[in-house]
Design a protein around this motif. Structure first.
Motif, PDB file in Angstrom:
ATOM      1  N   GLU A  99       0.812  -1.210   0.000  1.00 17.32           N
ATOM      2  CA  GLU A  99       0.000   0.000   0.000  1.00 17.32           C
ATOM      3  C   GLU A  99       0.857   1.278   0.000  1.00 17.32           C
ATOM      4  O   GLU A  99       0.442   2.301  -0.537  1.00 17.32           O
ATOM      5  N   ARG A 100       2.047   1.202   0.551  1.00 18.67           N
ATOM      6  CA  ARG A 100       2.927   2.375   0.576  1.00 18.67           C
ATOM      7  C   ARG A 100       3.279   2.849  -0.825  1.00 18.67           C
ATOM      8  O   ARG A 100       3.395   4.056  -1.070  1.00 18.67           O
ATOM      9  N   ASP A 101       3.413   1.913  -1.753  1.00 18.38           N
ATOM     10  CA  ASP A 101       3.691   2.292  -3.142  1.00 18.38           C
ATOM     11  C   ASP A 101       2.533   3.096  -3.729  1.00 18.38           C
ATOM     12  O   ASP A 101       2.739   4.011  -4.521  1.00 18.38           O
ATOM     13  N   LEU A 102       1.318   2.751  -3.345  1.00 21.95           N
ATOM     14  CA  LEU A 102       0.148   3.467  -3.858  1.00 21.95           C
ATOM     15  C   LEU A 102       0.082   4.877  -3.285  1.00 21.95           C
ATOM     16  O   LEU A 102      -0.243   5.830  -3.991  1.00 21.95           O
ATOM     17  N   TYR A 103       0.384   5.014  -2.002  1.00 15.25           N
ATOM     18  CA  TYR A 103       0.423   6.348  -1.395  1.00 15.25           C
ATOM     19  C   TYR A 103       1.533   7.202  -2.011  1.00 15.25           C
ATOM     20  O   TYR A 103       1.375   8.411  -2.175  1.00 15.25           O
ATOM     21  N   ALA A 104       2.646   6.582  -2.357  1.00 16.56           N
ATOM     22  CA  ALA A 104       3.790   7.317  -2.891  1.00 16.56           C
ATOM     23  C   ALA A 104       3.514   7.908  -4.269  1.00 16.56           C
ATOM     24  O   ALA A 104       4.069   8.949  -4.616  1.00 16.56           O
ATOM     25  N   LEU A 105       2.656   7.266  -5.037  1.00 13.78           N
ATOM     26  CA  LEU A 105       2.298   7.787  -6.363  1.00 13.78           C
ATOM     27  C   LEU A 105       1.184   8.824  -6.193  1.00 13.78           C
ATOM     28  O   LEU A 105      -0.004   8.499  -6.220  1.00 13.78           O
ATOM     29  N   LYS A 106       1.573  10.062  -6.013  1.00 13.70           N
ATOM     30  CA  LYS A 106       0.612  11.138  -5.717  1.00 13.70           C
ATOM     31  C   LYS A 106      -0.449  11.290  -6.803  1.00 13.70           C
ATOM     32  O   LYS A 106      -1.579  11.680  -6.534  1.00 13.70           O
ATOM     33  N   SER A 107      -0.130  10.949  -8.040  1.00 14.04           N
ATOM     34  CA  SER A 107      -1.086  11.084  -9.143  1.00 14.04           C
ATOM     35  C   SER A 107      -2.285  10.144  -9.002  1.00 14.04           C
ATOM     36  O   SER A 107      -3.327  10.372  -9.605  1.00 14.04           O
ATOM     37  N   LEU A 108      -2.152   9.082  -8.197  1.00 13.82           N
ATOM     38  CA  LEU A 108      -3.274   8.163  -7.984  1.00 13.82           C
ATOM     39  C   LEU A 108      -4.346   8.773  -7.085  1.00 13.82           C
ATOM     40  O   LEU A 108      -5.503   8.391  -7.155  1.00 13.82           O
ATOM     41  N   HIS A 109      -3.938   9.694  -6.224  1.00 13.22           N
ATOM     42  CA  HIS A 109      -4.844  10.245  -5.207  1.00 13.22           C
ATOM     43  C   HIS A 109      -5.438   9.114  -4.373  1.00 13.22           C
ATOM     44  O   HIS A 109      -6.638   9.072  -4.125  1.00 13.22           O
ATOM     45  N   TYR A 110      -4.572   8.201  -3.964  1.00 15.74           N
ATOM     46  CA  TYR A 110      -4.981   7.063  -3.137  1.00 15.74           C
ATOM     47  C   TYR A 110      -5.280   7.580  -1.740  1.00 15.74           C
ATOM     48  O   TYR A 110      -4.414   8.150  -1.084  1.00 15.74           O
ATOM     49  N   GLU A 111      -6.529   7.409  -1.310  1.00 16.16           N
ATOM     50  CA  GLU A 111      -6.914   7.960  -0.015  1.00 16.16           C
ATOM     51  C   GLU A 111      -8.018   7.150   0.633  1.00 16.16           C
ATOM     52  O   GLU A 111      -8.802   6.486  -0.043  1.00 16.16           O
ATOM     53  N   LYS A 112      -8.039   7.230   1.943  1.00 16.76           N
ATOM     54  CA  LYS A 112      -9.089   6.571   2.714  1.00 16.76           C
ATOM     55  C   LYS A 112     -10.377   7.361   2.549  1.00 16.76           C
ATOM     56  O   LYS A 112     -10.372   8.592   2.571  1.00 16.76           O
ATOM     57  N   LEU A 113     -11.476   6.645   2.370  1.00 16.95           N
ATOM     58  CA  LEU A 113     -12.771   7.309   2.254  1.00 16.95           C
ATOM     59  C   LEU A 113     -13.251   7.766   3.627  1.00 16.95           C
ATOM     60  O   LEU A 113     -12.835   7.233   4.659  1.00 16.95           O
ATOM     61  N   SER A 114     -14.149   8.718   3.627  1.00 12.50           N
ATOM     62  CA  SER A 114     -14.705   9.194   4.892  1.00 12.50           C
ATOM     63  C   SER A 114     -16.067   8.545   5.128  1.00 12.50           C
ATOM     64  O   SER A 114     -16.601   7.860   4.261  1.00 12.50           O
TER      65      SER A 114
END
Length: 101
Positions: free
Chosen positions: A44-59
């Protein structure tokens, strides 16, 4: 990472483009690209590192369930959930949603 599809229709979309006419063409292209990126990620850290993905936890409720999103374009999101099974870490792809509907 290992990927599983919660929705068999999304699995068919990924493997053979069945149902591609249900989404705008750019969304399907982005979906295929993002799934490849997820598969190539170590964790999952790789996904967070790619800022263009906008990988984020939903609210809200979805966030409390541990669901995350990846931006497909300004309007569409890929909803997924990271899990751990006997084989290790995996991502469950839940849905493609229109963020503004």
């Amino acid at each position: 990472m290992v990927i599983r599809f919660l929705d068999k229709k999304l699995q068919l979309l990924y493997t053979s483009l069945v149902g591609a006419d249900n989404y705008p063409r750019g969304v399907v292209d982005a979906f295929l690209e993002k799934v490849q990126i997820i598969q190539n990620a170590k964790d999952e850290r790789d996904l967070y590192a790619l800022k263009s993905l906008h990988y984020e936890k939903l609210s809200g409720k979805r966030g409390k369930l541990g669901e995350r999103s990846i931006k497909l374009n300004d309007q569409w999101r890929l909803i997924l959930k990271p899990l751990v099974d006997k084989a290790g870490k995996l991502i469950v792809i839940i849905s493609i949603t229109n963020h503004y509907k």
